[in-house]
Design a protein around this motif. Structure first.
Motif, PDB file in Angstrom:
ATOM      1  N   LEU A  85       0.806  -1.215   0.000  1.00 23.42           N
ATOM      2  CA  LEU A  85       0.000   0.000   0.000  1.00 23.42           C
ATOM      3  C   LEU A  85       0.843   1.269   0.000  1.00 23.42           C
ATOM      4  O   LEU A  85       0.464   2.270  -0.617  1.00 23.42           O
ATOM      5  CB  LEU A  85      -0.933   0.009   1.213  1.00 23.42           C
ATOM      6  N   ARG A  86       1.971   1.234   0.671  1.00 19.53           N
ATOM      7  CA  ARG A  86       2.722   2.475   0.886  1.00 19.53           C
ATOM      8  C   ARG A  86       3.811   2.728  -0.154  1.00 19.53           C
ATOM      9  O   ARG A  86       4.109   3.894  -0.457  1.00 19.53           O
ATOM     10  CB  ARG A  86       3.353   2.448   2.283  1.00 19.53           C
ATOM     11  N   TYR A  87       4.381   1.676  -0.713  1.00 16.27           N
ATOM     12  CA  TYR A  87       5.573   1.869  -1.534  1.00 16.27           C
ATOM     13  C   TYR A  87       5.433   1.384  -2.981  1.00 16.27           C
ATOM     14  O   TYR A  87       6.424   1.362  -3.700  1.00 16.27           O
ATOM     15  CB  TYR A  87       6.768   1.158  -0.888  1.00 16.27           C
ATOM     16  N   THR A  88       4.268   0.969  -3.407  1.00 11.56           N
ATOM     17  CA  THR A  88       4.109   0.481  -4.776  1.00 11.56           C
ATOM     18  C   THR A  88       3.021   1.269  -5.504  1.00 11.56           C
ATOM     19  O   THR A  88       2.140   1.859  -4.879  1.00 11.56           O
ATOM     20  CB  THR A  88       3.746  -1.015  -4.805  1.00 11.56           C
ATOM     21  N   SER A  89       3.097   1.241  -6.829  1.00 15.96           N
ATOM     22  CA  SER A  89       2.079   1.911  -7.638  1.00 15.96           C
ATOM     23  C   SER A  89       0.734   1.212  -7.495  1.00 15.96           C
ATOM     24  O   SER A  89      -0.320   1.861  -7.588  1.00 15.96           O
ATOM     25  CB  SER A  89       2.507   1.930  -9.103  1.00 15.96           C
ATOM     26  N   VAL A  90       0.758  -0.095  -7.255  1.00  9.30           N
ATOM     27  CA  VAL A  90      -0.493  -0.825  -7.037  1.00  9.30           C
ATOM     28  C   VAL A  90      -1.219  -0.276  -5.814  1.00  9.30           C
ATOM     29  O   VAL A  90      -2.433  -0.032  -5.834  1.00  9.30           O
ATOM     30  CB  VAL A  90      -0.220  -2.332  -6.879  1.00  9.30           C
ATOM     31  N   GLY A  91      -0.481  -0.065  -4.738  1.00 13.34           N
ATOM     32  CA  GLY A  91      -1.086   0.489  -3.529  1.00 13.34           C
ATOM     33  C   GLY A  91      -1.630   1.886  -3.745  1.00 13.34           C
ATOM     34  O   GLY A  91      -2.730   2.215  -3.288  1.00 13.34           O
ATOM     35  N   ARG A  92      -0.872   2.716  -4.455  1.00 10.58           N
ATOM     36  CA  ARG A  92      -1.351   4.078  -4.728  1.00 10.58           C
ATOM     37  C   ARG A  92      -2.623   4.046  -5.566  1.00 10.58           C
ATOM     38  O   ARG A  92      -3.542   4.850  -5.368  1.00 10.58           O
ATOM     39  CB  ARG A  92      -0.250   4.888  -5.424  1.00 10.58           C
ATOM     40  N   ASN A  93      -2.682   3.124  -6.512  1.00  7.08           N
ATOM     41  CA  ASN A  93      -3.889   3.017  -7.340  1.00  7.08           C
ATOM     42  C   ASN A  93      -5.084   2.520  -6.533  1.00  7.08           C
ATOM     43  O   ASN A  93      -6.225   2.932  -6.792  1.00  7.08           O
ATOM     44  CB  ASN A  93      -3.631   2.083  -8.516  1.00  7.08           C
TER      45      ASN A  93
END
Length: 355
Positions: free
Chosen positions: A214-222
């Motif tokens: 959630l915090r460090y990947t683009s998947v989490g940001r999306n």
């Protein structure tokens, strides 16, 4: 045409300039220490949870000294491991702006499945088979929501009953298999690693992976973006349907791991016992941890603190001889309190009250 008014800044005199030069910078020597790093991970918004945990520990410990024994702390840790897994993955679902009420039933179904497959083959195939079944359940949830255009609450409420029924059908409503003599399941249930129970290690690993995602990947940001504003996310090129299905598949996999842990703890596959009510605990922990039920907000650290708080409360009420029925009342009340606090913080108009 608008006119922008600039605010004039007074020029310092010689004396004031010298004074400013003689003073050290405000942040000189203030390097980020361990406390700041921990605070950054935990989050300022979770300080209230830490204070609540400290208060509950102090009250229960003053009433029953057995609360602070190592054995009781192990009991708390192992008790929250299964509900903690479901709370972590429920947090991701809620951040995305959805909900999964079927996680408890998936855990029950995969508990029975893992024990039955283990009896026919072995522990490895039993675990892998259970995770595969959990992923299929999550895939079905996602497809119903995406392609059937069904509200996530209604969809997973329906599969809650369906998966529970399937678990009871294949097990005839009884516990299946016996894993109490198998080394792998015994290690999961009662083993330790570096003095810490294996169940807690499983929770820690899943929680850390979810936090990093959630915090460090683009998947989490999306995922945050989809929960915050799905229309803007779609216009930004995010494939919302793919994220919904993917998150629900991951939810099914983690729920299956929880089901395997239930099998390990009880020594057999349980269609209902051990998994019933876990969905309420997961949602309560996520809401208490700060996950906004409307989506776009939440942290894994907050959820873990809420899981610990719920575990301490449950254990403390048991030690103090509180009726188990009242424990359910307390959990429901905590969920209401968490949702009310979220609503008040949002500043939105309350339903039924004048704006």
């Amino acid at each position: 045409m608008s006119v922008r008014l600039e605010r004039s800044t007074p020029v310092p005199t010689t004396q004031s300039t010298a004074t400013l030069q003689s003073q050290p910078p405000l942040d000189s020597g203030l390097r980020p220490g361990v406390f700041r790093r921990v605070l950054g991970i935990v989050g300022v918004q979770n300080i209230s949870l830490l204070m609540a945990i400290a208060l509950v520990v102090a009250v229960i410990g003053s009433q029953n000294p057995l609360f602070f024994t190592v054995g009781n702390l192990r009991v708390i840790g192992t008790a929250i491991a299964i509900s903690g897994l479901l709370a972590v993955v429920q947090t991701i679902v809620i951040i995305m702006g959805a909900l999964d009420i079927s996680v408890g039933s998936i855990a029950g179904l995969t508990s029975v499945s893992s024990a039955m497959i283990f009896t026919a083959t072995g522990p490895f195939i039993g675990v892998v088979g259970a995770i595969g079944i959990g992923m299929l359940c999550g895939l079905l949830n996602g497809c119903i929501i995406v392609f059937g255009r069904v509200n996530p609450v209604i969809a997973t409420l329906a599969t809650l009953a369906a998966y529970k029924g399937v678990a009871q059908l294949i097990s005839d409503g009884r516990a299946q298999g016996y894993t109490g003599a198998d080394g792998f399941f015994v290690f999961l249930a009662r083993g330790t690693l570096l003095g810490v129970p294996t169940l807690i290690w499983v929770l820690v690993i899943i929680a850390v992976l979810a936090h990093v995602l959630l915090r460090y990947t683009s998947v989490g940001r999306n995922i945050y973006a989809v929960g915050g504003n799905d229309i803007a996310s779609r216009l930004a090129g995010i494939n919302i349907n793919r994220y919904i299905i993917g998150v629900y598949v991951a939810t099914g996999a983690i729920a299956a791991i929880a089901g395997v842990l239930i099998t390990a703890r009880t020594g057999s596959g349980q269609p209902v016992s051990g998994s019933e009510g876990l969905e309420l605990e997961a949602i309560t922990a996520a809401a208490l941890g700060g996950a906004a039920l409307k989506g776009g907000k939440g942290t894994i650290a907050g959820t873990i603190l809420a899981v610990i708080l719920l575990g301490i409360l449950t254990n403390g009420m048991t030690l103090l001889g509180v009726n188990s029925f009242w424990q359910n009342v307390a959990k429901g009340a905590l969920l209401i309190v968490a949702v009310v606090i979220q609503q008040l913080r949002s500043g939105e108009r309350r339903i039924g009250l004048p704006g």
